[in-house]
Motif scaffolding. Structure first.
Motif, PDB file in Angstrom:
ATOM      1  N   THR A  37       0.825  -1.212   0.000  1.00 59.35           N
ATOM      2  CA  THR A  37       0.000   0.000   0.000  1.00 59.35           C
ATOM      3  C   THR A  37       0.860   1.264   0.000  1.00 59.35           C
ATOM      4  O   THR A  37       0.504   2.251  -0.642  1.00 59.35           O
ATOM      5  CB  THR A  37      -0.959   0.024   1.202  1.00 59.35           C
ATOM      6  N   THR A  38       1.969   1.227   0.689  1.00 59.56           N
ATOM      7  CA  THR A  38       2.875   2.380   0.732  1.00 59.56           C
ATOM      8  C   THR A  38       3.507   2.600  -0.639  1.00 59.56           C
ATOM      9  O   THR A  38       3.596   3.736  -1.120  1.00 59.56           O
ATOM     10  CB  THR A  38       3.963   2.175   1.801  1.00 59.56           C
ATOM     11  N   VAL A  39       3.950   1.525  -1.277  1.00 60.65           N
ATOM     12  CA  VAL A  39       4.523   1.634  -2.622  1.00 60.65           C
ATOM     13  C   VAL A  39       3.462   2.162  -3.583  1.00 60.65           C
ATOM     14  O   VAL A  39       3.740   3.046  -4.403  1.00 60.65           O
ATOM     15  CB  VAL A  39       5.086   0.281  -3.105  1.00 60.65           C
ATOM     16  N   ASN A  40       2.242   1.670  -3.457  1.00 66.12           N
ATOM     17  CA  ASN A  40       1.150   2.124  -4.321  1.00 66.12           C
ATOM     18  C   ASN A  40       0.919   3.630  -4.175  1.00 66.12           C
ATOM     19  O   ASN A  40       0.737   4.344  -5.168  1.00 66.12           O
ATOM     20  CB  ASN A  40      -0.134   1.354  -4.013  1.00 66.12           C
ATOM     21  N   THR A  41       0.944   4.115  -2.947  1.00 63.58           N
ATOM     22  CA  THR A  41       0.760   5.550  -2.701  1.00 63.58           C
ATOM     23  C   THR A  41       1.875   6.364  -3.354  1.00 63.58           C
ATOM     24  O   THR A  41       1.620   7.385  -4.009  1.00 63.58           O
ATOM     25  CB  THR A  41       0.712   5.834  -1.183  1.00 63.58           C
ATOM     26  N   VAL A  42       3.116   5.915  -3.197  1.00 63.78           N
ATOM     27  CA  VAL A  42       4.255   6.618  -3.802  1.00 63.78           C
ATOM     28  C   VAL A  42       4.138   6.597  -5.323  1.00 63.78           C
ATOM     29  O   VAL A  42       4.371   7.623  -5.983  1.00 63.78           O
ATOM     30  CB  VAL A  42       5.592   5.993  -3.333  1.00 63.78           C
ATOM     31  N   ILE A  43       3.759   5.462  -5.885  1.00 61.75           N
ATOM     32  CA  ILE A  43       3.620   5.346  -7.338  1.00 61.75           C
ATOM     33  C   ILE A  43       2.563   6.328  -7.847  1.00 61.75           C
ATOM     34  O   ILE A  43       2.772   7.017  -8.843  1.00 61.75           O
ATOM     35  CB  ILE A  43       3.277   3.890  -7.756  1.00 61.75           C
ATOM     36  N   GLY A  70       4.250  13.285 -13.091  1.00 65.99           N
ATOM     37  CA  GLY A  70       4.733  13.057 -14.448  1.00 65.99           C
ATOM     38  C   GLY A  70       6.087  12.364 -14.505  1.00 65.99           C
ATOM     39  O   GLY A  70       6.741  12.361 -15.548  1.00 65.99           O
ATOM     40  N   PHE A  71       6.492  11.734 -13.409  1.00 68.22           N
ATOM     41  CA  PHE A  71       7.813  11.103 -13.350  1.00 68.22           C
ATOM     42  C   PHE A  71       7.818   9.648 -13.829  1.00 68.22           C
ATOM     43  O   PHE A  71       8.880   9.093 -14.084  1.00 68.22           O
ATOM     44  CB  PHE A  71       8.383  11.156 -11.934  1.00 68.22           C
ATOM     45  N   ILE A  72       6.636   9.056 -13.916  1.00 68.32           N
ATOM     46  CA  ILE A  72       6.573   7.658 -14.376  1.00 68.32           C
ATOM     47  C   ILE A  72       5.411   7.474 -15.333  1.00 68.32           C
ATOM     48  O   ILE A  72       4.482   8.286 -15.381  1.00 68.32           O
ATOM     49  CB  ILE A  72       6.397   6.660 -13.205  1.00 68.32           C
ATOM     50  N   GLU A  73       5.492   6.386 -16.087  1.00 63.96           N
ATOM     51  CA  GLU A  73       4.331   5.927 -16.829  1.00 63.96           C
ATOM     52  C   GLU A  73       4.140   4.450 -16.516  1.00 63.96           C
ATOM     53  O   GLU A  73       5.090   3.749 -16.167  1.00 63.96           O
ATOM     54  CB  GLU A  73       4.456   6.183 -18.324  1.00 63.96           C
ATOM     55  N   LEU A  74       2.908   4.012 -16.594  1.00 59.67           N
ATOM     56  CA  LEU A  74       2.562   2.634 -16.292  1.00 59.67           C
ATOM     57  C   LEU A  74       2.207   1.918 -17.591  1.00 59.67           C
ATOM     58  O   LEU A  74       1.417   2.419 -18.387  1.00 59.67           O
ATOM     59  CB  LEU A  74       1.386   2.572 -15.322  1.00 59.67           C
ATOM     60  N   TYR A 109       3.966  -2.440 -15.496  1.00 58.98           N
ATOM     61  CA  TYR A 109       5.369  -2.074 -15.396  1.00 58.98           C
ATOM     62  C   TYR A 109       5.438  -0.578 -15.131  1.00 58.98           C
ATOM     63  O   TYR A 109       4.648   0.198 -15.659  1.00 58.98           O
ATOM     64  CB  TYR A 109       6.123  -2.387 -16.687  1.00 58.98           C
ATOM     65  N   ILE A 110       6.402  -0.184 -14.333  1.00 67.29           N
ATOM     66  CA  ILE A 110       6.594   1.228 -13.991  1.00 67.29           C
ATOM     67  C   ILE A 110       7.882   1.685 -14.667  1.00 67.29           C
ATOM     68  O   ILE A 110       8.943   1.082 -14.450  1.00 67.29           O
ATOM     69  CB  ILE A 110       6.716   1.414 -12.468  1.00 67.29           C
ATOM     70  N   ILE A 111       7.788   2.714 -15.464  1.00 65.36           N
ATOM     71  CA  ILE A 111       8.952   3.213 -16.193  1.00 65.36           C
ATOM     72  C   ILE A 111       9.101   4.710 -15.930  1.00 65.36           C
ATOM     73  O   ILE A 111       8.115   5.464 -15.981  1.00 65.36           O
ATOM     74  CB  ILE A 111       8.803   2.959 -17.704  1.00 65.36           C
ATOM     75  N   LEU A 112      10.316   5.133 -15.654  1.00 63.68           N
ATOM     76  CA  LEU A 112      10.571   6.558 -15.467  1.00 63.68           C
ATOM     77  C   LEU A 112      10.420   7.287 -16.802  1.00 63.68           C
ATOM     78  O   LEU A 112      10.906   6.823 -17.834  1.00 63.68           O
ATOM     79  CB  LEU A 112      11.993   6.793 -14.945  1.00 63.68           C
ATOM     80  N   THR A 113       9.733   8.417 -16.772  1.00 56.86           N
ATOM     81  CA  THR A 113       9.671   9.290 -17.939  1.00 56.86           C
ATOM     82  C   THR A 113      11.008  10.031 -18.039  1.00 56.86           C
ATOM     83  O   THR A 113      11.865   9.904 -17.146  1.00 56.86           O
ATOM     84  CB  THR A 113       8.531  10.316 -17.798  1.00 56.86           C
ATOM     85  N   GLU A 114      11.187  10.804 -19.056  1.00 61.43           N
ATOM     86  CA  GLU A 114      12.431  11.576 -19.181  1.00 61.43           C
ATOM     87  C   GLU A 114      12.592  12.521 -17.987  1.00 61.43           C
ATOM     88  O   GLU A 114      13.675  12.616 -17.411  1.00 61.43           O
ATOM     89  CB  GLU A 114      12.448  12.367 -20.494  1.00 61.43           C
ATOM     90  N   SER A 115      11.511  13.195 -17.589  1.00 62.38           N
ATOM     91  CA  SER A 115      11.618  14.099 -16.433  1.00 62.38           C
ATOM     92  C   SER A 115      11.834  13.304 -15.153  1.00 62.38           C
ATOM     93  O   SER A 115      12.542  13.747 -14.243  1.00 62.38           O
ATOM     94  CB  SER A 115      10.389  15.005 -16.312  1.00 62.38           C
TER      95      SER A 115
END
Length: 143
Positions: free
Chosen positions: A63-69, A76-80, A91-97
């Motif tokens: 649940t903590t990881v989910n909140t951070v995600i 705008g730091f990740i895309e799923l 899958y969680i991938i970092l965006t360019e920013s």
């Protein structure tokens, strides 16, 4: 219970908490949670990760990881990206920013880790395998 085993695990625990305190203090000084630091550290390795994997690999509550995600997705730091064959897993991938943010944030950690690593001999570097073995043995009866 033997005194040797009690002392060993007492000292091992203290050593782990002292290492952990470096990362906890780094997170505090940078105004972020330790969980966010761990998630960014995991994601910044360039590999694909799911929330379940990050939670398991870093021993963090799901649940903590989910909140951070959710928080870093809103920034705008990740895309799923959906995992094929899995309905709800992404899958969680970092965006360019997100990559820039993680690189900037983690650069001091990476430098410090490199300095410490250079000071370790080959035998010292084998500690990771030993600690993983201890963790497996400890978890055998509870999983």
């Amino acid at each position: 219970m033997s005194t040797d085993s009690k002392n060993f695990f007492y000292n091992l625990g203290r050593a782990f908490y002292n290492v952990d305190s470096y990362y906890r203090e780094f997170a505090r000084q940078n105004g972020i949670s330790l969980t966010l630091l761990c998630v960014l550290y995991a994601l910044n390795d360039g590999k694909l990760h799911t929330q379940i994997e990050i939670s398991a690999d870093w021993a963090l509550p799901k649940t903590t990881v989910n909140t951070v995600i959710k928080d870093i997705q809103q920034s705008g730091f990740i895309e799923l990206i959906p995992v094929k064959g899995k309905k709800r897993e992404m899958y969680i991938i970092l965006t360019e920013s997100g990559k820039q943010y993680a690189d900037n944030l983690l650069s001091d950690i990476y430098k410090k880790e490199a300095e410490v690593y250079k000071q370790l001999c080959k035998e010292d570097r084998e500690i990771v395998a030993l600690v993983e073995k201890i963790a497996r043995k400890l978890k055998e009866d509870i999983e």
